[in-house]
Write an enzyme that holds these catalytic residues in place. Structure first.
Site, PDB file in Angstrom:
ATOM      1  CB  CYS A 341     -30.792  12.130 -80.578  1.00  0.00           C
ATOM      2  SG  CYS A 341     -31.655  13.519 -79.788  1.00  0.00           S
ATOM      3  CG  HIS A 425     -29.410  14.738 -84.499  1.00  0.00           C
ATOM      4  ND1 HIS A 425     -29.949  13.487 -84.719  1.00  0.00           N
ATOM      5  CD2 HIS A 425     -30.174  15.327 -83.535  1.00  0.00           C
ATOM      6  CE1 HIS A 425     -31.003  13.318 -83.911  1.00  0.00           C
ATOM      7  NE2 HIS A 425     -31.138  14.405 -83.187  1.00  0.00           N
TER       8      HIS A 425
END
Length: 502
Positions: A341, A425
């Site tokens: 991310c 994630h």
């Protein structure tokens, strides 16, 4: 049964999240249809529900304890800190803007009380019982007027309150008494009793104190939970993770191969979803530590640059500390680096940010052929696909939109040599993919490490939640707890002066 309970705490990190999850798992094993609830959560560890709503990871784990899918109703207000003075406000799973602490507590928070009570009422209409978690302490008298997560929600929904105290910190009796004595008479009417958490030693030595506490307050203790290692569910606050000495390592079994695999996680500012590395730490022979100095990357077989709520700020921090140069050297030497991310965005060539930091054009580390532009709309998805020949699932929470201009495809990102980047994630929780990735890392690092063929991260999580349920079943007064959930706080509980000031 249409029961409810608010689990409050004498302090932050007293064990509210764990106790709430444990009560949920105990109840569901009794055949009760139960759901978790936290009106307002401040956390950088969040999760995406099936319907694309962002909630705190602790509530997602509590939903797992209940064996149900998490929804936005379970955490209607999520505050994601962007620094010391402001947070992004996520309402019913969607971001609605940035707000200072003064602005939020100055009026916005109180206006949300109706919303959170509506969400709680909807959950109570769907489930036999709802176990609510408070935040911080209910005795924060400076915030009581606008409180929507502790006594505000308890008063609004007429919930009995159980106060949890961490005895391992010391001063638990004073904390219990002082918490109660700082509440108004109307608030005190709902505080039914206390639960001691993290006790070490002989419980018989504690019992005289519990008897005296009951004599002083007119309220019983509902149990003494012993200290147990490895029982914490996903932590709420990435800001409070120590930058040094925070080590996660598997004690389940020795490594299968001749070598262990060392993973260093850069403890960047506003670190978010650092729980991504829990699945690595669950593997026998994988040692995970958080680091903040370049020399600590030298012996690492894999370096992870995790997510962050402040990509540009984290990038600046990496450069100031010399970690950026160390990462560049690793990439040049074809030593494994994984960006997740915000960490993926940092590894790219260029960042255009007029949303999060408002810094405009900022050069990235240039380790991946990626250009990132921050959009006002947040991406909240639950992607699934294949990578390294294995099925993989994850979830995305980001404002940055990545344009990948080269390299080899990897999830939604790319890899160049042994430098990997993705917005996903949770991908490492997919067992086959995690093992395939670790085999690649071990080969690149020259380590004789072999992933265990039967490690199931989902099964380990279930075992952990069952241990929490066991803790409640074996060490709490479950008969009294059942009556409290079903019937509410006893009538006629005494007022303990001085009470909250007007």
């Amino acid at each position: 049964m249409n029961g409810g309970l608010l689990v409050a705490g004498t302090t932050s990190d007293a064990g509210k999240s764990v106790v709430t999850a444990g009560i949920c798992r105990w109840l569901v094993r009794q055949g009760v249809k139960v759901a978790p609830f936290k009106a307002q959560n401040m956390s950088l560890n969040s999760f995406v529900t099936r319907e694309g709503a962002e909630i705190g990871r602790a509530q997602a784990m509590q939903a797992q304890a209940c064996r149900i899918e998490p929804t936005a109703l379970m955490n209607p207000v999520l505050l994601k800190p962007g620094g010391e003075q402001s947070s992004q406000v996520v309402l019913l799973g969607k971001p609605v803007g940035e707000m200072s602490a003064r602005g939020y507590h100055g009026g916005r928070q109180q206006r949300l009380l109706g919303t959170v009570l509506d969400c709680l009422a909807e959950l109570r209409g769907q489930y036999d019982a709802v176990i609510c978690e408070g935040a911080g302490s209910p005795a924060e008298i400076n915030l009581r007027r606008t409180d929507i997560v502790n006594m505000g929600i308890a008063r609004g929904a007429r919930l009995p309150v159980l106060v949890v105290g961490d005895i391992d910190r010391g001063g638990v009796f004073a904390s219990f008494f002082g918490t109660l004595a700082l509440l108004s008479p109307a608030d005190q009417e709902l505080v039914a009793g206390f639960l001691v958490n993290k006790f070490r030693g002989d419980v018989s030595l504690l019992e005289p104190g519990l008897d005296m506490l009951k004599g002083l307050t007119g309220r019983p203790s509902y149990g003494v939970l012993p200290f147990r290692h490895g029982l914490g569910i996903d932590e709420e606050d990435g800001l409070r993770v120590s930058l040094r000495g925070a080590v996660r390592e598997s004690a389940v079994a020795p490594p299968l191969g001749a070598d262990v695999l060392r993973v260093a996680v850069c403890a960047i500012p506003l670190m978010s979803n650092f729980t991504d590395v829990d699945a690595l730490a669950a593997e026998p022979g994988v040692v995970v530590r958080f680091v903040d100095r370049p020399e600590e990357l030298a012996d690492a077989d894999l370096v992870v640059v995790p997510g962050t709520r402040g990509t540009v700020r984290a990038l600046r921090w990496l450069r100031e500390r010399g970690l950026a140069d160390a990462l560049a050297r690793r990439a040049a030497e074809h030593r494994p680096v994984l960006g997740i991310c915000g960490g993926f965005q940092i590894l790219g060539e260029h960042i255009e940010d007029d949303v999060e930091s408002r810094a405009g054009a900022v050069p990235g580390l240039g380790l991946l052929p990626v250009r990132v532009r921050f959009a006002r709309e947040k991406t909240l998805t639950r992607p699934a696909g294949r990578a390294l020949g294995e099925p993989v699932e994850g979830y995305e929470i980001h404002h940055g939109v990545a344009e990948v201009t080269g390299g080899e495809a990897f999830l939604d990102g790319c890899r160049v040599g042994q430098t990997w980047g993705t917005h996903w994630h949770g991908s490492l929780e997919s067992d086959g993919f995690r093992r395939a990735f670790l085999r690649e890392v071990a080969a690149a690092a020259g380590r004789r490490f072999v992933p265990a063929p039967d490690t199931s991260f989902a099964a380990l999580r279930e075992e952990q939640l069952d241990r929490l349920g066991d803790l409640i079943e074996q060490h709490a007064d479950t008969d009294a707890l059942w009556r409290l959930i079903e019937s509410g706080a006893p009538q006629g509980l005494p007022f303990i002066p001085p009470g909250a000031p007007a």
